[in-house]
Design a protein around this motif. Structure first.
Motif, PDB file in Angstrom:
ATOM      1  N   PRO A  91       0.850  -1.208   0.000  1.00  0.00           N
ATOM      2  CA  PRO A  91       0.000   0.000   0.000  1.00  0.00           C
ATOM      3  C   PRO A  91       0.882   1.253   0.000  1.00  0.00           C
ATOM      4  CG  PRO A  91      -0.824  -1.616   1.565  1.00  0.00           C
ATOM      5  CD  PRO A  91       0.521  -2.111   1.111  1.00  0.00           C
ATOM      6  N   VAL A  92       0.483   2.232  -0.788  1.00  0.00           N
ATOM      7  CA  VAL A  92       1.312   3.410  -1.041  1.00  0.00           C
ATOM      8  C   VAL A  92       1.137   4.447   0.075  1.00  0.00           C
ATOM      9  CG1 VAL A  92       1.741   5.257  -2.718  1.00  0.00           C
ATOM     10  CG2 VAL A  92       1.015   2.996  -3.503  1.00  0.00           C
ATOM     11  N   GLU A  93       2.222   5.053   0.493  1.00  0.00           N
ATOM     12  CA  GLU A  93       2.145   6.146   1.471  1.00  0.00           C
ATOM     13  C   GLU A  93       1.596   7.391   0.784  1.00  0.00           C
ATOM     14  OE1 GLU A  93       5.625   7.099   3.645  1.00  0.00           O
ATOM     15  OE2 GLU A  93       5.991   5.038   4.288  1.00  0.00           O
ATOM     16  N   VAL A  94       0.586   7.996   1.386  1.00  0.00           N
ATOM     17  CA  VAL A  94       0.011   9.216   0.825  1.00  0.00           C
ATOM     18  C   VAL A  94       0.053  10.318   1.893  1.00  0.00           C
ATOM     19  CG1 VAL A  94      -1.907  10.215  -0.452  1.00  0.00           C
ATOM     20  CG2 VAL A  94      -1.558   7.743  -0.507  1.00  0.00           C
ATOM     21  N   PRO A  95       1.107  11.138   1.915  1.00  0.00           N
ATOM     22  CA  PRO A  95       1.255  12.157   2.953  1.00  0.00           C
ATOM     23  C   PRO A  95       0.084  13.132   2.965  1.00  0.00           C
ATOM     24  CG  PRO A  95       3.294  11.937   1.708  1.00  0.00           C
ATOM     25  CD  PRO A  95       2.256  11.123   0.999  1.00  0.00           C
ATOM     26  N   GLY A  96      -0.394  13.441   4.169  1.00  0.00           N
ATOM     27  CA  GLY A  96      -1.404  14.491   4.328  1.00  0.00           C
ATOM     28  C   GLY A  96      -2.829  14.069   3.991  1.00  0.00           C
ATOM     29  N   VAL A  97      -3.034  12.802   3.593  1.00  0.00           N
ATOM     30  CA  VAL A  97      -4.396  12.353   3.244  1.00  0.00           C
ATOM     31  C   VAL A  97      -4.779  11.201   4.176  1.00  0.00           C
ATOM     32  CG1 VAL A  97      -5.896  11.409   1.452  1.00  0.00           C
ATOM     33  CG2 VAL A  97      -4.081  13.020   0.826  1.00  0.00           C
ATOM     34  N   ASP A 101     -10.492  10.940   4.699  1.00  0.00           N
ATOM     35  CA  ASP A 101     -10.594  11.824   3.528  1.00  0.00           C
ATOM     36  C   ASP A 101     -10.737  11.001   2.251  1.00  0.00           C
ATOM     37  OD1 ASP A 101     -10.142  13.911   5.245  1.00  0.00           O
ATOM     38  OD2 ASP A 101      -8.017  14.152   4.707  1.00  0.00           O
ATOM     39  N   ALA A 102      -9.917   9.962   2.149  1.00  0.00           N
ATOM     40  CA  ALA A 102      -9.916   9.169   0.918  1.00  0.00           C
ATOM     41  C   ALA A 102     -11.258   8.465   0.735  1.00  0.00           C
ATOM     42  CB  ALA A 102      -8.769   8.160   0.954  1.00  0.00           C
ATOM     43  N   LEU A 135      -2.570   8.133   5.122  1.00  0.00           N
ATOM     44  CA  LEU A 135      -2.635   6.777   4.575  1.00  0.00           C
ATOM     45  C   LEU A 135      -1.267   6.104   4.503  1.00  0.00           C
ATOM     46  CD1 LEU A 135      -5.127   7.134   1.603  1.00  0.00           C
ATOM     47  CD2 LEU A 135      -5.298   5.476   3.475  1.00  0.00           C
ATOM     48  N   ASN A 136      -1.112   5.044   5.270  1.00  0.00           N
ATOM     49  CA  ASN A 136       0.067   4.169   5.225  1.00  0.00           C
ATOM     50  C   ASN A 136       1.376   4.828   5.656  1.00  0.00           C
ATOM     51  OD1 ASN A 136      -1.588   2.079   4.171  1.00  0.00           O
ATOM     52  ND2 ASN A 136      -1.435   3.036   2.160  1.00  0.00           N
ATOM     53  N   VAL A 137       1.334   6.114   6.052  1.00  0.00           N
ATOM     54  CA  VAL A 137       2.569   6.784   6.462  1.00  0.00           C
ATOM     55  C   VAL A 137       2.935   6.303   7.857  1.00  0.00           C
ATOM     56  CG1 VAL A 137       3.650   8.999   6.995  1.00  0.00           C
ATOM     57  CG2 VAL A 137       2.130   8.805   5.021  1.00  0.00           C
ATOM     58  N   GLU A 148      -5.904  -1.841   4.577  1.00  0.00           N
ATOM     59  CA  GLU A 148      -6.527  -2.153   3.285  1.00  0.00           C
ATOM     60  C   GLU A 148      -7.874  -2.857   3.496  1.00  0.00           C
ATOM     61  OE1 GLU A 148      -4.640  -0.176   1.237  1.00  0.00           O
ATOM     62  OE2 GLU A 148      -4.583  -1.729  -0.306  1.00  0.00           O
ATOM     63  N   GLN A 151     -10.537  -0.449   4.541  1.00  0.00           N
ATOM     64  CA  GLN A 151     -11.070   0.283   3.377  1.00  0.00           C
ATOM     65  C   GLN A 151     -12.005  -0.606   2.553  1.00  0.00           C
ATOM     66  OE1 GLN A 151      -7.987   2.713   1.283  1.00  0.00           O
ATOM     67  NE2 GLN A 151      -6.695   2.081   2.985  1.00  0.00           N
TER      68      GLN A 151
END
Lengths: 241, 404
Positions: A91-97, A101-102, A135-137, A148, A151
Motif C-alpha cells: 500500500p502506497v504512502e500518501v502524505p497528508g491524506v 478523507d480518501a 494513509l500508510n505513512v 486495506e 477500506q
C-alpha cells in the motif's frame, strides 16, 4: 443480495514491455473465495494490476468483464466504481491524506464513517489511533495490510482482489483478516480473488477454488485438495508440466 | 512617507548603509546565492519611499490579533508600537531602546548588499526583548502594512536566558509596484526557546526580498515556519548559526507559485558548536508559469562534533510551463557528524494517484487530495503556533483558484 460475476478471459498483458500474462481464464462470482497461487515471476501481481488498470501494465488481448461490462480500457477509478477493489501488495504512502478523507472522496457517506472505521479497525485488530495517520505513512507492513481491509469493508465492493494480503501479517492478524473477508462473503456477498505465494494463507482463509498460476496462465484449478497436492509437490511439478 | 529622522546613530547608520550599498551594488545572478534569480531586473530608482498608511487587514483572522500578547503594526516600514502589560516583555523602537545601536546588525552583520540597503533606508526598527526566564504564552504579532513604493522594515528579537516566546510576522498589502526589503535578526540566548513565523501575503506585482538571520546559544532552540505565498518575486534568505553547544534549529518552509510568480528560498544551517542539531523541511508547489528556487547549505564547521543535520526539499510541479530548481549543498569540515539531505522535483506521484484511483476516486479529486495533502503534511509537521493555520487558509484559497 445482489449477485455479481467477474469474468477474465484469454487475458494477456505486458509489464515493463515484457509479456507476463499469457492467457488467463477465470470466473469469480459473488460469495466465492478463489485463491491464486504461483511461484515468483508467474505473473501474480501483474494480474492484480491488469485487473485494476495500473499505468504501465498493458493489456494486449482478452477481456475482463464485471457483470458483463468490459473493464479493459477503463481508468482505474472507473473499474473501482464498477465494483472492483484491489488491496495492494505494498500500500502506497500518501502524505497528508487520511483514510477518512480518501473514503469520503470515494463516496462513503461522511455521516457514519467514524463508526464504520472504528468497527472495522477493531475487527482486524488495527489500533484506532492509526486511523488518524495519513494513509500508510509510518505504518508497519502488517498495519498497512489491515488498513486495506478496513477500506475494503467501508467501500463494500462487488469483487475484491487481494494481492499478497498475507505478507507482513502474523498468524493472529492473518486469522482476523481472513475472518473479516469470509464474513464479507456473507454480509454483502463479496466475491474474492486472493493472490499469494504462500500456503499459509490457505490455513486461515477458506477457499472454494484454488488456481495455480505458472508462466502467466492458470495451469490447474481445483478444490482445497489442490492445496495438499501443492504442499506435497511444490510448484515444480506444474512448472515442468 | 517614511520618517528618516531619529537619533544620530540611526542617521549615521543609514548613511553608512547607503554608501556600503553603493560600494557593493545590486547583487548579480552570477553569485551562488542569487543564482536563477531575476535580481538583474531590479530597478531601484523606480521606487519612492512607501507611505506610512494602513492597508486592508481582512486577510488576517481576527483571533490572531485578539489573542496576541501585543500587536505591532508597521506602516511603510515605520513601527507603531502598542502598549501591553506583560511582565518580562519589552517592545520598543530601536531609537527608543538604550542598546538599539549595538543590537541592530549584531546578528546579521553588514557584509551583504540587501542588508546594507535595509540599513540605508530603514525608518526605525522594532526591538522585542524577552527578559531572562520570561514565558510569554501568547504570540507577539507584527503586521507589516506594505504600501506601494519601497519599505525597509527591521525587526530584532532578543531572547534572554531561558526565555520562551512566539513571534509572528505577517506581510500584507503590496498592491501595485512595491519593493519590500525586511530584515529580521534573532538572538537566542542559553536555554531560550523562540518560535518564529513569517508569512508573506503581498500582491502579485510586489518584490519581496527578506533576510532572516538567527543565532542560537548553548541549549537554545529556534523553531521557525516561513511561507512565501504572495509577490511577483518572493525571496527569503533564512540562516541559522548554532553557536552554542546543544543549540538546535527546526525550520519548516513552504511556497506556492502561480501565474508568473518566482519564489526563491535560500537557507543555511551553520553548525559551529558541538552537539548542535538542525532539521529543515521545505515543501513547495508551482502552477502556471511560476517557478521556485530552493538552495540550502548545511555547514558543519570544525569543532561541531556530534552534530546532526537534516535537510529535505520537495517540489510539486503542477503545470508543463512551471519550473522548480532544488539545490541542496553540504560543506563539512568536521568528521564526527551526521548529515542527510533529500530533494525531489516533479509532478504528482503516479503510484499515489493510482492508489487513490483504485479506491474509486476520479483523477481530478485524487489530484486535489494529493496537492492538499502535500501541503497539509508540511503544516502538520510544524509546531510553531497559529502561523501554519493562517498559511493553510491562504494555500487552500490559492489551490481552489487553480481549479483543483
Amino acid at each position: 443480495m445482489s449477485s455479481h460475476e467477474l469474468v477474465i478471459s484469454h487475458l494477456t498483458a505486458t509489464a515493463a514491455g515484457k509479456e507476463v500474462l499469457t492467457g488467463v481464464n477465470l470466473t469469480v462470482k459473488s460469495g466465492e473465495v478463489h485463491v491464486i497461487m504461483g511461484p515468483n515471476g508467474s505473473g501474480k501481481s501483474t494480474l492484480a494490476h491488469a485487473l485494476m488498470g495500473r499505468p504501465g501494465t498493458v493489456i494486449t488481448g482478452g477481456s475482463i468483464t464485471l457483470d458483463g461490462k468490459e473493464l479493459v480500457g477503463l481508468a482505474p477509478h472507473e473499474r473501482a466504481q464498477a465494483g472492483l477493489f484491489l488491496a495492494l501488495q505494498q500500500p502506497v504512502e500518501v502524505p497528508g491524506v487520511s483514510v477518512r478523507d480518501a473514503l469520503v472522496a470515494a463516496g462513503v457517506g461522511a455521516s457514519d464513517i467514524e463508526g464504520t472505521l472504528l468497527r472495522e479497525a477493531a475487527a482486524v485488530g488495527l489500533r484506532s489511533d492509526l486511523l488518524d495517520r495519513p494513509l500508510n505513512v509510518d505504518l508497519s507492513g502488517g498495519e498497512a495490510k489491515r488498513n486495506e481491509i478496513v477500506q475494503l469493508a467501508a467501500l463494500q465492493p462487488a469483487i475484491a482482489v487481494l494481492d499478497e494480503i498475507d505478507s507482513g501479517l502474523d498468524v493472529d492478524a492473518l486469522g482476523a483478516v481472513s475472518r473479516r473477508i469470509e464474513e464479507a462473503t456473507k454480509e454483502w456477498n463479496l466475491g474474492v480473488l486472493a493472490i499469494t505465494h504462500f500456503q499459509r494463507l490457505l490455513d486461515e482463509l477458506h477457499a472454494d477454488v484454488i488456481h495455480v498460476l505458472v508462466g502467466g496462465k492458470i495451469v490447474k484449478s481445483g478444490g482445497p485438495e489442490l492445496a495438499k497436492e501443492l504442499e506435497a509437490t511444490g510448484y515444480s511439478a506444474f512448472q515442468t508440466a | 512617507m517614511a520618517d528618516f529622522g531619529g537619533p544620530k546613530w540611526l542617521v549615521d547608520r543609514r548613511e553608512e548603509g547607503r554608501s556600503a550599498f553603493e560600494r557593493m551594488g545590486i547583487p548579480s545572478a552570477t553569485q551562488e546565492v542569487w543564482r536563477y534569480s531575476p535580481i538583474g531586473n531590479l530597478e531601484l530608482e523606480r521606487f519612492a519611499p512607501a507611505l506610512a498608511e494602513k492597508v486592508n487587514e481582512d486577510i488576517i483572522p481576527p483571533q490572531l490579533l485578539e489573542n496576541a500578547a501585543t500587536v505591532v503594526r508597521v506602516l511603510g516600514g515605520t513601527p507603531q508600537i502598542a502598549s501591553h502589560d506583560l511582565a518580562g516583555l519589552s517592545v520598543t523602537t530601536a531609537s527608543a531602546h538604550a542598546e538599539g545601536q549595538e543590537l541592530l546588525g549584531s546578528v546579521v552583520g553588514g557584509n551583504e548588499a540587501i542588508v546594507a540597503l535595509n540599513d540605508g533606508y530603514l525608518s526605525d526598527a522594532i526591538i522585542i526583548d524577552v527578559k531572562r526566564g520570561a514565558l510569554i504564552e501568547q504570540p507577539i504579532v507584527i503586521v507589516h502594512h506594505v504600501a506601494p513604493g519601497a519599505s525597509f522594515p527591521r525587526t530584532f528579537v532578543r531572547m534572554g536566558d531561558g526565555a520562551v516566546a512566539t513571534v509572528i510576522e505577517v506581510a500584507i498589502g503590496g498592491a501595485g509596484e512595491t519593493l519590500n526589503v525586511p530584515v529580521t535578526e534573532m538572538d537566542v540566548a542559553e536555554r531560550a526557546n523562540l518560535r518564529y513565523g513569517a508569512i508573506q501575503l503581498l500582491g502579485s506585482e510586489a518584490w519581496h526580498m527578506a533576510t532572516i538571520d538567527a543565532k542560537v546559544e548553548k541549549d537554545g532552540v529556534i523553531n521557525q515556519f516561513t511561507a512565501g505565498l504572495g509577490g511577483r518575486y518572493d525571496r527569503c534568505r533564512s540562516d541559522v548559526a548554532l553557536v552554542g553547544q546543544g543549540a538546535s534549529s527546526m525550520l519548516r518552509a513552504t511556497y506556492l507559485g502561480s501565474g508568473e510568480q518566482i519564489h526563491d528560498l535560500r537557507t543555511k544551517q551553520d553548525h559551529i558548536a558541538p552537539k548542535t542539531q538542525s532539521d529543515l523541511l521545505c515543501k513547495g508547489a508551482v502552477f502556471g508559469t511560476s517557478r521556485s528556487i530552493y538552495t540550502g547549505l548545511i555547514k558543519m564547521q570544525r569543532g561541531a562534533m556530534r552534530s546532526d543535520a537534516m535537510q529535505t526539499n520537495h517540489n510539486l510541479v503542477l503545470s508543463e510551463t512551471a519550473r522548480a530548481d532544488s539545490v541542496p549543498n553540504l560543506d563539512i569540515t568536521e568528521n564526527d557528524v551526521r548529515c542527510s539531505h533529500a530533494s525531489t522535483v516533479g509532478p504528482i506521484d503516479e503510484d499515489q494517484r493510482y492508489y487513490l484511483e483504485s479506491r474509486g476516486i476520479d483523477p481530478e479529486h485524487a489530484q486535489g487530495l494529493l496537492v492538499r495533502g502535500f501541503f497539509k503534511d508540511l503544516l502538520d509537521r510544524t509546531t510553531v503556533p497559529i502561523a501554519p493555520a493562517l498559511a493553510g487558509l491562504v494555500i487552500e484559497e490559492r489551490v481552489e483558484e487553480e481549479g483543483i
